[in-house]
Design a protein around this motif. Sequence first.
Motif, PDB file in Angstrom:
ATOM      1  N   LEU A 110      41.568  43.840  38.641  1.00  0.00           N
ATOM      2  CA  LEU A 110      41.517  42.596  39.414  1.00  0.00           C
ATOM      3  C   LEU A 110      42.824  42.376  40.186  1.00  0.00           C
ATOM      4  N   LYS A 111      43.937  42.510  39.474  1.00  0.00           N
ATOM      5  CA  LYS A 111      45.250  42.336  40.110  1.00  0.00           C
ATOM      6  C   LYS A 111      45.461  43.386  41.209  1.00  0.00           C
TER       7      LYS A 111
ATOM      8  N   ARG B  68      43.353  42.769  44.372  1.00  0.00           N
ATOM      9  CA  ARG B  68      43.898  41.675  45.198  1.00  0.00           C
ATOM     10  C   ARG B  68      45.154  42.114  45.952  1.00  0.00           C
ATOM     11  N   LEU B  69      46.033  42.860  45.270  1.00  0.00           N
ATOM     12  CA  LEU B  69      47.249  43.346  45.942  1.00  0.00           C
ATOM     13  C   LEU B  69      46.882  44.267  47.107  1.00  0.00           C
TER      14      LEU B  69
ATOM     15  N   GLU C 219      33.713  46.080  40.467  1.00  0.00           N
ATOM     16  CA  GLU C 219      32.879  45.647  39.339  1.00  0.00           C
ATOM     17  C   GLU C 219      32.556  44.168  39.555  1.00  0.00           C
ATOM     18  N   GLU C 220      31.882  43.592  38.594  1.00  0.00           N
ATOM     19  CA  GLU C 220      31.347  42.241  38.766  1.00  0.00           C
ATOM     20  C   GLU C 220      32.437  41.204  39.057  1.00  0.00           C
ATOM     21  N   HIS C 221      33.658  41.434  38.578  1.00  0.00           N
ATOM     22  CA  HIS C 221      34.716  40.440  38.803  1.00  0.00           C
ATOM     23  C   HIS C 221      35.488  40.678  40.097  1.00  0.00           C
TER      24      HIS C 221
ATOM     25  N   LEU D  15      33.690  41.580  49.252  1.00  0.00           N
ATOM     26  CA  LEU D  15      32.701  41.328  50.314  1.00  0.00           C
ATOM     27  C   LEU D  15      33.074  40.080  51.116  1.00  0.00           C
ATOM     28  N   ASP D  16      33.546  39.043  50.425  1.00  0.00           N
ATOM     29  CA  ASP D  16      33.925  37.813  51.113  1.00  0.00           C
ATOM     30  C   ASP D  16      35.036  38.049  52.129  1.00  0.00           C
TER      31      ASP D  16
ATOM     32  N   GLU E 192      21.231  42.859  43.038  1.00  0.00           N
ATOM     33  CA  GLU E 192      20.397  41.650  42.911  1.00  0.00           C
ATOM     34  C   GLU E 192      21.238  40.380  43.059  1.00  0.00           C
ATOM     35  N   MET E 193      22.490  40.434  42.651  1.00  0.00           N
ATOM     36  CA  MET E 193      23.340  39.232  42.719  1.00  0.00           C
ATOM     37  C   MET E 193      24.040  39.071  44.065  1.00  0.00           C
ATOM     38  N   TYR E 194      24.447  40.189  44.671  1.00  0.00           N
ATOM     39  CA  TYR E 194      25.278  40.095  45.882  1.00  0.00           C
ATOM     40  C   TYR E 194      24.597  40.634  47.135  1.00  0.00           C
TER      41      TYR E 194
END
Lengths: 266, 114
Positions: free
Chosen positions: A145-146, A149-150, A171-173, A179-180, A205-207
């Motif tokens: 995650l970190k 973002r970096l 992954e999901e997180h 994408l955003d 299915e979610m995104y």
Amino acid sequence: MKYIDPHIHMVSRTTDDYQRMAQSGCIAVTEPAFWAGFDRSSPQGFADYFRQLTEYEPRRAALFGIRHFTWLCINPKEADDPGFAREVVSLIPSFLQSPTVLGIGEIGLNKNTRNERIILEEQIALAEKHNQLVLVHTPHLEDKLKGTRLIMDSLRASNIDPGRILIDHVEEHTVGEVLDRGFWAGMTLYPDTKMTPQRAADVIEMYGSERIWMNSAGDWGCSDPLAVPKARLEMSRRGHSQALIDRVTLDNPTTFLSQSPNFRLE
Amino acid sequence: MSIASYTCPQNREQVVATYFLEHRAKLLDIAAFLDRLDRAPPSSAGADFREVALQQAIRILTDAKPQRVARILSLLSDYSPELPQSAHGMKGASGAVRLVSEPDGILSTGGTPS
Ligand SMILES: [Zn+2]
């Protein structure tokens, strides 16, 4: 049924794998430059690796009717030594003339260090200067995650259109943020530490199916060169349409990769 | 980005029929792992941070809120703001972080999982 595996390290796979992939419908692979499992002792080791990726591997793939394309870089792990990394990066421009090179990759971060980020940003600049697509590696476990973002911050500081950058191993997180922010997202289907075909279908299915693909990232570790056709089967048994399955495993890779004039399926 | 709902082509009964046995087996694997921990003599260092993180993650499975995978992955993520200069001497990734205890006894990663 046809598919593309847009991230697989065929230098680590046997010729039998090419055969089984062809039998499963694989028509093209793209192979990013990565860590060999040990640190190379000299930049010359990378020059030989780049020759293998641009000259030898396309011929081996062609024996089975598979188109082979590649991405060049120094991987994030060996980029932690900036002096050494710069020597390797200086080798890349001459290889960009090869007809099967699609861009710079897989660049990114491994342990989220300042040294890795310095070389990441220099390779982003290289891609920008030579108008290349970018394929991004993100760290795999608690660092993901970190690191993601970096990396996105470094990419957005460049002038490269995010639509020409694919951020892999989401992954999901992390997939929503990727994408955003306008990037493409890659899901890596790996037997142990990464995403399963079931979870990849869940993410679709979610995104949704826009700007997303899946790959095996098959390499010298525990990995499965047939992961993409297995994910196609998983989506099919769940009742997803053939059009959706083709979109995420054939059409989307074709759309993204066709932004490079070197990507041709005919 | 909002999470689309009812996007699975199968209804609930079909999902159960397709996946129940597979996930029953995975649940038993987790139970067996916890039983194995019970049979292992304690080490002098106390509970491993990964074990603590796993116990915390298991609670997410039963809290009946959505986005369980993303929330577990976030719980297991590093939110530290520091960037080391080099990876020299660093250990490999462990898959979890040391959770810090808050006043109400709830464990958190010490960051904002936003
Ligand atoms: Zn890779």
